[in-house]
Enzyme design. Sequence first.
Site, PDB file in Angstrom:
ATOM      1  CB  CYS A  88      -0.885  -0.024   1.240  1.00 60.87           C
ATOM      2  SG  CYS A  88      -2.060   1.327   1.292  1.00 60.87           S
ATOM      3  N   PRO A  89       0.582   2.231  -0.804  1.00 64.00           N
ATOM      4  CG  PRO A  89       0.536   4.490  -1.519  1.00 64.00           C
ATOM      5  CD  PRO A  89       1.370   3.474  -0.738  1.00 64.00           C
TER       6      PRO A  89
END
Length: 75
Positions: A14-15
């Site tokens: 992430c992201p």
Amino acid sequence: MEWNTELDTRGLNCPLPILKAKKALADMVSGQVLKVVATDPGSNRDFQAFARQTGNELVDQEAQGDEFIHYLRRR
């Protein structure tokens, strides 16, 4: 599940899977389905939040071994 485009985000955290999915969805036509393959365990909740925030439909999520597969329908 049938899909139009597949996105491989294995090894990304992430992201990055979300950002790559957002870019892929932008290039798709409304109603088309994007399949995202991820290895980040947090991607399940990330894609749920992403769908709520963007209005794209999270059609399905599944786990296959250490991979998490997400299907998003373009709004």
